[in-house]
Scaffold this motif. Structure first.
Motif, PDB file in Angstrom:
ATOM      1  N   MET A 293      10.708  -0.659   8.123  1.00 23.93           N
ATOM      2  CA  MET A 293       9.697  -1.751   7.239  1.00 23.93           C
ATOM      3  C   MET A 293       8.492  -2.657   8.099  1.00 23.93           C
ATOM      4  N   THR A 294       7.860  -3.147   7.444  1.00 23.98           N
ATOM      5  CA  THR A 294       6.319  -3.822   7.922  1.00 23.98           C
ATOM      6  C   THR A 294       6.365  -4.880   6.563  1.00 23.98           C
ATOM      7  N   VAL A 295       5.806  -5.799   7.602  1.00 29.01           N
ATOM      8  CA  VAL A 295       5.043  -7.163   6.594  1.00 29.01           C
ATOM      9  C   VAL A 295       3.979  -6.874   6.937  1.00 29.01           C
ATOM     10  N   LEU A 296       3.443  -7.687   5.625  1.00 24.44           N
ATOM     11  CA  LEU A 296       2.093  -7.960   5.426  1.00 24.44           C
ATOM     12  C   LEU A 296       1.583  -8.699   5.601  1.00 24.44           C
ATOM     13  N   ILE A 297       0.683  -9.783   6.461  1.00 27.53           N
ATOM     14  CA  ILE A 297       0.442 -11.074   6.593  1.00 27.53           C
ATOM     15  C   ILE A 297      -1.083 -11.943   6.402  1.00 27.53           C
ATOM     16  N   ASN A 298      -1.261 -11.962   5.377  1.00 28.37           N
ATOM     17  CA  ASN A 298      -2.823 -13.325   5.304  1.00 28.37           C
ATOM     18  C   ASN A 298      -2.866 -14.576   5.468  1.00 28.37           C
ATOM     19  N   ASP A 299      -3.701 -15.127   4.533  1.00 28.52           N
ATOM     20  CA  ASP A 299      -3.730 -16.683   5.191  1.00 28.52           C
ATOM     21  C   ASP A 299      -2.921 -17.238   4.478  1.00 28.52           C
ATOM     22  N   THR A 300      -1.707 -16.792   3.336  1.00 28.27           N
ATOM     23  CA  THR A 300      -1.053 -17.896   3.072  1.00 28.27           C
ATOM     24  C   THR A 300       0.496 -17.573   3.185  1.00 28.27           C
ATOM     25  N   GLY A 301       0.398 -16.336   4.162  1.00 26.34           N
ATOM     26  CA  GLY A 301       1.586 -15.890   5.455  1.00 26.34           C
ATOM     27  C   GLY A 301       2.159 -15.379   4.878  1.00 26.34           C
ATOM     28  N   PHE A 302       3.667 -14.561   4.606  1.00 25.91           N
ATOM     29  CA  PHE A 302       3.683 -13.367   5.085  1.00 25.91           C
ATOM     30  C   PHE A 302       3.321 -13.026   3.004  1.00 25.91           C
ATOM     31  N   LEU A 303       3.525 -11.781   3.382  1.00 25.08           N
ATOM     32  CA  LEU A 303       3.215 -11.446   1.593  1.00 25.08           C
ATOM     33  C   LEU A 303       5.065 -10.424   1.253  1.00 25.08           C
ATOM     34  N   THR A 304       4.945 -10.693  -0.383  1.00 25.73           N
ATOM     35  CA  THR A 304       5.728 -10.084  -0.972  1.00 25.73           C
ATOM     36  C   THR A 304       5.090  -8.738  -1.515  1.00 25.73           C
ATOM     37  N   GLU A 305       4.465  -8.756  -2.055  1.00 23.67           N
ATOM     38  CA  GLU A 305       3.777  -7.752  -2.998  1.00 23.67           C
ATOM     39  C   GLU A 305       2.438  -6.817  -1.866  1.00 23.67           C
ATOM     40  N   ASP A 306       2.293  -5.431  -1.729  1.00 22.81           N
ATOM     41  CA  ASP A 306       0.997  -4.965  -1.205  1.00 22.81           C
ATOM     42  C   ASP A 306      -0.322  -5.350  -1.957  1.00 22.81           C
ATOM     43  N   PRO A 307      -1.303  -6.434  -1.708  1.00 20.59           N
ATOM     44  CA  PRO A 307      -2.075  -6.879  -2.333  1.00 20.59           C
ATOM     45  C   PRO A 307      -3.350  -4.789  -2.751  1.00 20.59           C
ATOM     46  N   THR A 308      -3.465  -4.051  -2.367  1.00 16.84           N
ATOM     47  CA  THR A 308      -3.654  -2.892  -2.072  1.00 16.84           C
ATOM     48  C   THR A 308      -2.975  -1.890  -2.726  1.00 16.84           C
ATOM     49  N   ARG A 309      -1.689  -2.029  -3.488  1.00 20.90           N
ATOM     50  CA  ARG A 309      -0.750  -1.338  -3.848  1.00 20.90           C
ATOM     51  C   ARG A 309      -1.729  -0.079  -4.957  1.00 20.90           C
ATOM     52  N   TRP A 310      -2.209  -0.922  -5.489  1.00 25.59           N
ATOM     53  CA  TRP A 310      -3.138  -0.357  -6.518  1.00 25.59           C
ATOM     54  C   TRP A 310      -4.290   1.318  -6.532  1.00 25.59           C
ATOM     55  N   ILE A 311      -4.492   1.101  -4.622  1.00 23.33           N
ATOM     56  CA  ILE A 311      -5.576   2.054  -4.288  1.00 23.33           C
ATOM     57  C   ILE A 311      -4.974   3.418  -4.836  1.00 23.33           C
ATOM     58  N   ASP A 312      -5.586   4.056  -4.949  1.00 26.74           N
ATOM     59  CA  ASP A 312      -5.214   5.882  -4.549  1.00 26.74           C
ATOM     60  C   ASP A 312      -4.729   6.081  -3.227  1.00 26.74           C
ATOM     61  N   PRO A 313      -4.469   6.554  -3.268  1.00 29.90           N
ATOM     62  CA  PRO A 313      -3.271   7.538  -1.354  1.00 29.90           C
ATOM     63  C   PRO A 313      -4.668   8.256  -1.364  1.00 29.90           C
ATOM     64  N   GLU A 314      -5.934   8.812  -2.073  1.00 32.65           N
ATOM     65  CA  GLU A 314      -7.293  10.003  -1.632  1.00 32.65           C
ATOM     66  C   GLU A 314      -8.099   9.071  -1.348  1.00 32.65           C
ATOM     67  N   ALA A 315      -7.639   7.495  -1.330  1.00 35.55           N
ATOM     68  CA  ALA A 315      -8.887   6.272  -0.877  1.00 35.55           C
ATOM     69  C   ALA A 315      -8.642   5.450   0.204  1.00 35.55           C
ATOM     70  N   ARG A 316      -7.950   6.338   0.544  1.00 34.68           N
ATOM     71  CA  ARG A 316      -7.163   5.142   2.001  1.00 34.68           C
ATOM     72  C   ARG A 316      -6.754   6.392   2.847  1.00 34.68           C
ATOM     73  N   ILE A 317      -7.635   5.386   4.428  1.00 32.81           N
ATOM     74  CA  ILE A 317      -7.258   6.217   5.006  1.00 32.81           C
ATOM     75  C   ILE A 317      -6.929   5.018   6.478  1.00 32.81           C
ATOM     76  N   ASP A 318      -6.094   5.599   7.975  1.00 35.97           N
ATOM     77  CA  ASP A 318      -5.704   5.530   8.943  1.00 35.97           C
ATOM     78  C   ASP A 318      -6.852   5.356  10.192  1.00 35.97           C
ATOM     79  N   LEU A 319      -7.407   4.455  10.775  1.00 32.01           N
ATOM     80  CA  LEU A 319      -7.647   5.221  12.409  1.00 32.01           C
ATOM     81  C   LEU A 319      -7.273   5.095  12.872  1.00 32.01           C
TER      82      LEU A 319
END
Ligand code: SF4
Lengths: 131, 557, 100
Positions: free
Chosen positions: A1-27
């Motif tokens: 499991m992973t943890v997402l972090i921004n200026d507010t601390g550890f996130l409980t929900e992924d702010p990008t969860r709406w993004i279509d898998p096609e529009a995601r890329i790992d570099l």
């Protein structure tokens, strides 16, 4: 499991969860910068890998992507330590994704201590605008 | 001199607070040693052979008396009462304890100093001509530009985890005293045909395992383009530089592997992309930095006391002849304080000596001191009338050695007496050579001769560019010293050539003597310097002196 | 014939003080080489090193160093280790100055 972090601390929900898998890329951190533009066409979430916190290529890749005009979500993923949070944000990343073990060793307060990444920044001072 | 703005002061305070927390987090286990190491290195803290070592930045080598006194205070409070000035114009403390380091950093901040980026894979403390703002031959003072680079490179988010370290040097004089051709980037301040100020940009120089002389990547870079151009170079290298092999990661190898033209094209492309982010505010800051470095108010006084002492006091005369350089203001001189007393550790000063040098700077030297890459201290602006008093005070403190540029003015890295990377010691070799030539009373007859010693291939002692270079190695468990001849650290930079097999520790001083004897017998006159004689006669006579005739060598082999 | 395993000790730098330490038979860290446990079996030495390296809250950079067994304790086999055991040659600082 992973943890997402921004200026507010550890996130409980992924702010990008709406993004279509096609529009995601790992570099990977050794991505050839010459191919960045074409790789990012139509992408809304870019994750740049930090295989080791000592591999600083991700910082340059992020800035390059932003300088080339990418406006979508940019995520630093892998071995990023709390001490690098300001560097990550100043380089143009929106948030950080780390694994649970690292999150346990470096709990939320250590990341929140770096949330004021906009302060004390020589780069903004020398450029006159946010870099 | 530059004074910290509120921004600088707040930045350093915040950074020190972060480091204090990092030390605690290392101790409580939040940070592993692997993670802590680059963080402590970024703050100048090494772990060496016997102890931690804190390397403090002296930006472009400039100090005032308050800062020098604080260094003395730090040496007394948390170290063993001395400091070591390095070839990177820094000062190192060899014995701090981990828990004391945050306090030491706070003490530095009180006098507007820090240890940031004196180590680690980042842009290091920028260096400059130690005669900046004083030299008679100077076109422009490099320090405002060096300060601008300091601010730009400090905590640069993109460049804290580079493939390797990155060093920048600036000179404003055609006579290069900053070794610009042996840096990752060397900047020479020039003017173009239209008279506009700018830089010749040299890239890919460096010593170490694969010594290379830097190459000109841009003939003329307008002054206003400096930061975006530097950023483009480092950014290109950050992605392109090799991370698989630390001996191949420096930009000199990247330039060598890809070719200068390829690098230039990539840099220009990146430069075009990132330049718009600079709105010109940096140039306004540069203008105010130039004002900070305005020359002091020189006075017009009689040089009588100088002339009198020069005529009557042979010790003073000898010191004045070797340790003074031409100043641009009439009646003034640049005085070098040698940290190379015969038999002493090159570059070391006790806290008392630091305080005395601070007092002299305050009283006679417009409150300015410099650290030279040759590991001496410079009083850049002293009136000649005050030199007899300065000399007398230095003499009492053991600081009046008249040997600048001479055979005993040796550059030596800490070597295996301190450094964890060393393959052999360098300090005792320097001590023995200096002591020996002092006994022989040959120093002044020999004239200009630069010996530079490194304790390993990393070449912190600049041995490749020494007229005589000495490299300490470990040959099958014994210290062994390789000699190079003909290196040059100036604008005509050259890498020295190896004489042949190395020498054991007890053979190295006699070997240097044979080299010097050969020079003395080969030179056409006392005016011909060692380096000129070497250029004229080549390696052969020196080889013969060291190893015997070629045919005998062949038989022996 | 397998290569002969030269006797070794485990050495490191103390995390807080930074000075040179050696692992003893009783798993404590000593500042004196003569107190160090001499390891003569390779497999044992490797295991001891793994355990010692894990003690990251006490030491940094543990490694195996060659020694010559002797009385009252082991002596360094390489010049680097003799300097580490003694201190710098230009000043009487470090271990040579401490009444150990
Ligand atoms: S040249 Fe080698 S021994 Fe000398 S200080 Fe540099 S790394 Fe250490």
């Amino acid at each position: 499991m992973t943890v997402l972090i921004n200026d507010t601390g550890f996130l409980t929900e992924d702010p990008t969860r709406w993004i279509d898998p096609e529009a995601r890329i790992d570099l990977a951190s050794d991505t050839d910068p010459a191919h960045l533009r074409s790789m990012l066409i139509g992408k809304e979430l870019v994750r740049i890998a930090f295989p080791s916190f000592a591999d600083g290529r991700g910082f340059t890749l992020a800035r390059l992507i932003r300088q080339q005009g990418y406006k979508g979500w940019l995520r630093a993923q892998g071995h990023v330590i709390a001490d690098q949070y300001a560097m990550v944000r100043r380089s143009g990343f929106d948030d950080v994704e780390i694994d649970d073990t690292l999150a346990q060793r470096q709990p939320e307060d250590q990341w929140l201590a770096r949330a004021d990444w906009q302060a004390h920044d020589y780069q903004t001072r020398l450029r006159g605008i946010a870099a | 001199m530059y004074r910290y703005t509120d921004f600088d002061a707040a930045f350093v305070a915040e950074r020190n607070a972060q480091f204090r927390a990092q030390v605690e987090r290392r101790i409580d286990g939040s940070l592993t040693e692997d993670e802590f190491k680059p963080l402590r290195l970024m703050n100048g803290l090494y772990l060496q052979l016997h102890a931690y070592m804190l390397r403090v930045a002296v930006p472009y080598g400039t100090l005032n008396s308050t800062q020098m006194r604080q260094l003395a205070y730090i040496a007394d409070t948390w170290d063993k009462g001395y400091g070591h000035f390095t070839t990177r114009q820094n000062i190192q403390f060899n014995w701090p304890k981990l828990r004391d380091v945050p306090d030491m950093l706070d003490a530095l901040a009180e006098v507007q100093m820090h240890a940031i980026q004196t180590s680690g894979n980042t842009i290091r403390n920028v260096t400059a001509d130690h005669f900046a703002g004083a030299a008679a031959d100077e076109i422009a003072d490099p320090r405002p530009v060096a300060e601008l680079i300091r601010q730009w490179s400090t905590d640069h988010p993109e460049f804290q985890f580079l493939p390797r370290k990155f060093k920048i040097a600036v000179t404003g004089s055609p006579n290069d005293r900053a070794v610009t051709k042996a840096h990752d980037i060397g900047l020479r301040m020039v003017r173009n045909d239209a008279g506009d100020p700018g830089f010749e940009v040299i890239v890919g120089g460096g010593l170490g395992r694969t010594p290379m002389i830097g190459k000109v990547v841009r003939d003329f870079l307008p002054e206003a383009d400096l930061l975006p151009y530097l950023e483009a170079v480092v950014s290109v290298w950050n992605l392109l530089g090799r991370r698989d092999n630390k001996y191949k990661s420096r930009i000199k190898i990247t330039v060598h592997e890809h070719g200068l033209d390829d690098i230039r094209a990539r840099v220009e492309e990146r430069f075009a992309l990132l330049k718009p982010a600079f709105t010109g505010v940096d140039q306004q800051l540069l203008a105010s930095m130039k004002a900070d470095f305005a020359p002091p108010a020189f006075t017009d006084r009689d040089t009588g006391p100088f002339d009198l002492a020069y005529a009557n006091d042979p010790l003073f005369r000898s010191w004045a002849d070797t340790n003074l350089s031409a100043h641009r203001a009439p009646g003034y001189a640049i005085a070098q304080i040698s940290l190379k007393a015969h038999g002493a550790t090159p570059g070391d000063a006790t806290s008392d000596q630091m305080r005395l040098m601070a007092d002299l700077a305050e009283r006679y030297g417009h409150d300015e001191l410099r650290v030279s890459h040759e590991q001496n201290i410079v009083l850049p602006h002293v009136h000649k009338a005050d030199l007899p008093a300065i000399h007398a005070a230095l003499k009492d403190a053991g600081l009046a050695t008249a040997n600048i540029g001479k055979i005993s003015d040796i550059i030596a890295c800490p070597g295996m007496d301190y450094c964890a990377l060393a393959t052999a010691r360098s300090i005792p070799i320097a001590q023995e050579i200096a002591t020996r030539f002092d006994q022989l009373k040959l120093e002044h007859e020999i004239g200009d001769l630069k010996i530079k010693i490194s304790g390993c291939i990393n070449a912190c002692g600049h041995h490749h560019v020494g007229h005589i270079g000495i490299l300490g190695l470990d040959r099958a468990g014994v210290e062994n010293y390789q000699i190079t001849l003909g290196g040059d650290h100036t604008e005509t930079a050259a890498i020295g050539q190896r004489t042949g097999p190395g020498f054991a520790a007890d053979e190295i001083v006699p070997a240097i003597e044979r080299i010097v004897d050969t020079y003395l017998s080969e030179r056409t006159s006392a005016e011909e310097r060692f380096i000129d004689t070497f250029a004229r006669v080549g390696m052969t006579p020196f080889k013969t002196a060291l190893y015997g005739e070629a045919d005998k060598r062949a038989k022996a082999a | 014939m397998p290569a002969i395993f030269t006797p070794k000790v485990i050495t490191a730098n103390a995390l807080i003080e930074g000075d040179v330490v050696y692992l003893t038979e009783t798993d404590t860290w000593s500042r004196r080489l003569q107190d160090a446990e001499v390891l003569t079996d390779e497999a044992d030495a490797q295991i001891r090193l793994i355990d010692a390296s894990a003690r990251t809250d006490e030491v940094v950079g543990a490694y195996l160093a060659d020694v010559k067994p002797g009385k009252p304790g082991p002596k360094p086999a390489h010049f680097r280790e003799s300097y580490r055991a003694k201190g710098p040659s230009n000043y009487p600082h470090g271990k040579q100055s401490e009444a150990l």
